[in-house]
Design an enzyme around this catalytic site. Structure first.
Site, short mmCIF file in Angstrom:
data_model
loop_
_atom_site.label_atom_id
_atom_site.label_comp_id
_atom_site.label_asym_id
_atom_site.label_seq_id
_atom_site.Cartn_x
_atom_site.Cartn_y
_atom_site.Cartn_z
N GLY A 20 80.97 103.22 27.69
CA GLY A 20 81.65 102.31 28.59
C GLY A 20 83.11 102.21 28.22
N GLY A 21 83.80 101.28 28.86
CA GLY A 21 85.23 101.15 28.63
C GLY A 21 85.58 100.68 27.23
N GLY A 23 83.23 100.91 24.40
CA GLY A 23 82.38 101.38 23.31
C GLY A 23 81.41 102.46 23.74
CD GLN A 24 81.20 106.85 21.55
OE1 GLN A 24 81.08 106.70 20.34
NE2 GLN A 24 81.50 108.01 22.08
CB VAL A 25 74.79 103.14 24.04
CG1 VAL A 25 73.35 102.91 23.57
CG2 VAL A 25 75.38 101.85 24.59
CG ASP A 137 77.27 93.27 35.22
OD1 ASP A 137 77.56 93.47 36.42
OD2 ASP A 137 77.62 94.02 34.31
#
Length: 406
Positions: A20-21, A23-25, A137
């Site tokens: 995402g804008g 971070g990361q998974v 969301d």
């Protein structure tokens, strides 16, 4: 971040599953407990400085909110920590397919399947709303469909507490949290949110599952918000004729501009959806083996050869990390397509894989693997067939093999 990095002296990263804008998974493994996990990172240095404090608060809130929702439709939270400048959240790794991808592949989902997915989301929302939480969301990107059809609701990072004494907007003045295509009119106007806000988003998602597109279309986010606030409510049967009238009416009510005109609760919506769901509608028959077994997909992210993967699986087994070893060995077998393995080598690797699954506690799959292998080698290797049958019986009784060798 890269594969094989260790986080918190405990979690080994295997491959990225999303970004995402901020971070990361990553998919990974908990070395201490030998189980697959998802590790979500907040890269603080990628967040504008003026929004960094709010982002950190929101990230920590997601951990607390998700942890307090003890529900099978919400991923379990295992840990929260800091790695250098980055925060990380360790959660249950969910195999399956994001609903947004499923809609992109199939466009219009079957009515029963759509109703089943929506009903399962209602069950999660009912639990969240009972805990005074609003997701805020909901969207197809935040819904995961597992290989057996279970729906998991992800990303409670912008959840709002209904208790005014505790609530914190965690947003800058003038900024609206949520995703434009699924945002309720009251949320678009910056007003108070409640359970009806999530039900509106669910209505948008149900409309998209049935028609292949969200209820409103606009070129800009601002115009999209205007459509939600002022646009006429779309009639789903004008886009798809096989939607039952009662379901179309329910969807029309979910998309009401005034929250008071929407159904009273998620539990009520779930009951109204039940007649249209056959209990099997959410099953994702399109999920591939790579989606069902994340470690197999990880071979696409690594330069390791099949021989190296096999050696690594043996090393992991020696450390008694059997679940991870089994996934790595499955990846090695999948990677051995070119050049193909000779039959004896493939049989040996399949026997090792079944044994590792047995050692890792996956008795059902191990038993199945042993029984299939026993039938295949019967008549040409009777000793191996007998050992496979013996280990298959041991899977039923809870026994453990002594080694990877027959």
């Amino acid at each position: 971040m890269q594969a094989r990095d260790r986080i918190g002296d405990r979690y080994e990263l295997t491959y990225p599953v999303g970004r995402g804008g901020m971070g990361q998974v990553w998919a990974g493994y908990d070395e201490r407990l030998d189980r697959p996990v998802a590790v979500k990172f907040l890269r603080q240095m990628e967040v504008p400085e003026d929004g960094r404090e709010a982002a950190v608060k929101r990230f920590r809130r997601e951990a607390r909110v998700t942890a307090r929702l003890d529900h099978p439709g919400v991923p379990a939270v295992h840990d929260l920590g800091q790695h250098g400048d980055d925060l990380y959240l360790v959660m249950q790794l969910i195999p399956g397919m994001v609903l947004a991808d499923l809609i992109a592949e199939e466009e219009e989902l079957a009515v029963a399947r759509s109703a089943s997915i929506a009903a399962q989301v209602c069950d999660v929302l009912a639990a969240a709303h009972a805990a005074s939480l609003v997701h805020r969301d909901l969207k197809p990107q935040n819904l995961m469909i597992t290989p057996v059809g279970t729906v998991k609701v992800l990303d409670f990072g912008v959840a709002a507490l209904l208790d005014p004494a505790e609530a914190s907007r965690l947003t800058a003045t003038g900024h609206t949290l949520g995703t434009p295509a699924y945002i309720a009119p009251e949320q678009a106007e910056g007003g108070p949110v409640g359970p009806g806000t999530d039900l509106y988003a669910l209505g948008c998602i149900l409309f998209e599952m049935l028609t292949g597109r969200p209820p409103y279309d606009a070129e800009t986010a601002l115009n999209m918000l205007h459509q939600h606030r002022r646009g006429p409510i779309p009639i789903v049967t004008e886009h798809r004729r096989d939607v039952p009238d009662d379901l179309a009416h329910l969807l029309f009510c979910l998309l009401a501009k005034d929250p008071a005109e929407r159904p009273a609760s998620a539990a009520e919506v779930g009951q109204l959806l039940a007649p249209f769901a056959d209990g099997k509608g959410a099953r994702n028959t399109a999920v591939t083996a790579a989606r069902e077994h994340p470690a197999v997909a990880s071979t696409q992210q690594t330069a390791e050869t099949p021989r190296q993967l096999h050696a690594r699986a043996i090393e992991l087994a020696e450390e008694e990390r059997f679940v991870q070893a089994a996934d790595v060995l499955a990846a090695a077998l999948a990677a051995h397509q070119s050049p193909p393995l000779d039959d004896a080598t493939r049989v040996r690797l399949r026997f090792e894989l079944a044994t590792l699954r047995m050692l890792g506690g996956d008795s059902r799959d191990a038993q199945h693997d042993f029984e299939v292998l026993a039938r295949e080698v019967e008549g040409r290797d009777s000793d191996l067939a007998d050992e496979c049958r013996r280990r298959a019986r041991a899977c039923q009784s809870g026994g453990q093999p002594m080694s990877l060798e027959p």
